[in-house]
Design a protein around this motif. Structure first.
Motif, PDB file in Angstrom:
ATOM      1  N   GLU A  57       0.839  -1.209   0.000  1.00 60.99           N
ATOM      2  CA  GLU A  57       0.000   0.000   0.000  1.00 60.99           C
ATOM      3  C   GLU A  57       0.869   1.252   0.000  1.00 60.99           C
ATOM      4  OE1 GLU A  57      -3.954  -1.861   2.204  1.00 60.99           O
ATOM      5  OE2 GLU A  57      -2.584  -0.608   3.364  1.00 60.99           O
ATOM      6  N   LYS A  89      -6.917  -5.491  -4.340  1.00 56.02           N
ATOM      7  CA  LYS A  89      -7.864  -4.426  -3.967  1.00 56.02           C
ATOM      8  C   LYS A  89      -7.165  -3.093  -3.693  1.00 56.02           C
ATOM      9  CE  LYS A  89     -11.511  -7.436  -2.446  1.00 56.02           C
ATOM     10  NZ  LYS A  89     -11.445  -8.610  -1.581  1.00 56.02           N
ATOM     11  N   ARG A  91      -5.965   0.352  -4.139  1.00 54.86           N
ATOM     12  CA  ARG A  91      -6.318   1.405  -5.108  1.00 54.86           C
ATOM     13  C   ARG A  91      -5.077   2.014  -5.721  1.00 54.86           C
ATOM     14  NH1 ARG A  91     -10.202   5.321  -2.417  1.00 54.86           N
ATOM     15  NH2 ARG A  91      -9.379   6.681  -4.027  1.00 54.86           N
TER      16      ARG A  91
END
Ligand code: SAM
Length: 332
Positions: A57, A89, A91
């Protein structure tokens, strides 16, 4: 406020993180991993899935667009599909890929696809059982071939098939691999053998250069050069002049280094960042994660690490020193 990005001191932006999820492998490719007396990393030193997600992330927030899971053999890490589902998942992530030896993929291709994996690269150095066995020390060629077929049945794009060409071992198979690309629609990528081998036995005589590979292919099939997907793509790409399916890639890190356009950073299974395959230093991010540092602190560590990225490898320089970790322990 300007969003910070990962950029090195040579103005190369980091767009691609290769994540090794395990140092373990079920193959024993003679050039990559010893056959016995292997000292695997202690389980508690391996990054957990939560830690891998956190790092991912943070890097995606710093401009990384592509994650590639590798190893060791990534399929041997338990519940890899769970990790893939969580990574898919994130983004801002454009591409989630896997590099695998393909053994057992037949049973898992569908689940990997459903979990959100975009692409699969499969390593296969020989299409002959005996040679395959001599290289991998495993009698599993059919399982790998089934795996390649299964990826397409599961709806993945035609796979990349990576073949490391080693003189005297499999260099006689270049034309056969080319026929394989035409028959299956795969992109077969011939990779130069690099001095990253287990046992430090690498010798320039064993290297079959990209030019020689191209010459051997063109004895059988005429090729036309095609555009690379991005300037940092490692392979020179070719299609067949007669319009047959499949593609050929030539990856020539030794005779035609592509460091100037490198956009890669690596994360080892035990939580070390590596700025080049040939780095002599690891940058331990695990201790930052386990100290409970904030995302901003982790990001700062990554930004500082990337600033230490080398200009390029020094394979062809007289002062070249082979790093102690082989591909399997770095994450290929
Ligand atoms: N187990 C997975 C696989 O087989 O694809 C992922 C890890 S493996 C280390 C990744 C790739 O690195 C394989 O295609 C392997 O052939 C390649 N490799 C390992 N050592 C190499 C070397 N010395 N030169 C070139 N490629 C190498």
């Amino acid at each position: 406020m300007i969003q910070p990005v990962l950029q090195d001191s040579f103005a190369r932006k980091i767009k691609d993180l290769r994540i090794s999820v395990t140092d373990r492998c079920n193959f024993r490719c003679f050039y990559c991993i010893p056959d016995e007396d292997i000292v695997w990393k202690q389980k508690e030193t391996l990054l957990t899935y939560d830690e891998i997600i956190l790092v991912s992330e943070v890097v995606v927030g710093l401009g990384v667009e592509k994650l590639r899971l590798t190893g060791g053999e990534p399929l041997v890490r338990k519940d890899l599909e769970v990790l893939i589902e969580r990574l898919s998942k994130i983004r801002g992530l454009y591409d989630l890929a896997l590099t695998t030896n393909g053994d057992g993929l037949k049973m898992r291709a569908g689940a990997l696809r459903s979990a959100g994996l975009n692409r699969i690269t499969i390593s296969c150095d020989s299409l002959k059982s005996e040679t395959f066995k001599n290289i991998t020390r495993r009698d599993t060629l059919q399982s790998v071939l089934d795996g390649i077929e299964a990826t397409m049945a599961a709806g993945f794009p035609p796979p990349k098939v990576n073949c490391v060409v080693i003189r005297g071992m499999n260099d006689g198979e270049v034309a056969d691999f080319t026929d394989f690309a035409r028959a299956t629609g795969a992109c077969v990528r011939f990779i130069e053998y690099m001095p990253l081998d287990n046992g430090h036995q690498w010798d320039r005589q064993m290297l079959v250069g990209g030019r020689e590979v191209l010459r051997r292919i063109e004895e059988r099939h005429k090729l036309v050069s095609i555009d690379r997907d991005s300037p940092s793509e490692t392979a020179l790409k070719y299609a067949f002049a007669d319009g047959a399916p499949g593609e050929i890639g030539i990856i020539a890190p030794v005779t035609r280094p592509f460091c100037g356009a490198c956009s890669r950073l690596r994360l080892t299974a035990d939580g070390n960042l590596r700025t080049c395959l040939f780095s002599m230093v690891d940058h331990n991010i695990r201790e930052h994660l386990r100290r409970g540092e904030t995302r901003d602190q982790i990001a700062r560590f990554m930004i500082d690490t990337v600033l230490k990225k080398e200009a390029g490898h020094r394979i062809n320089e007289p002062d070249f020193i082979q790093p102690p970790r082989t591909m399997s322990f770095i994450g290929g």
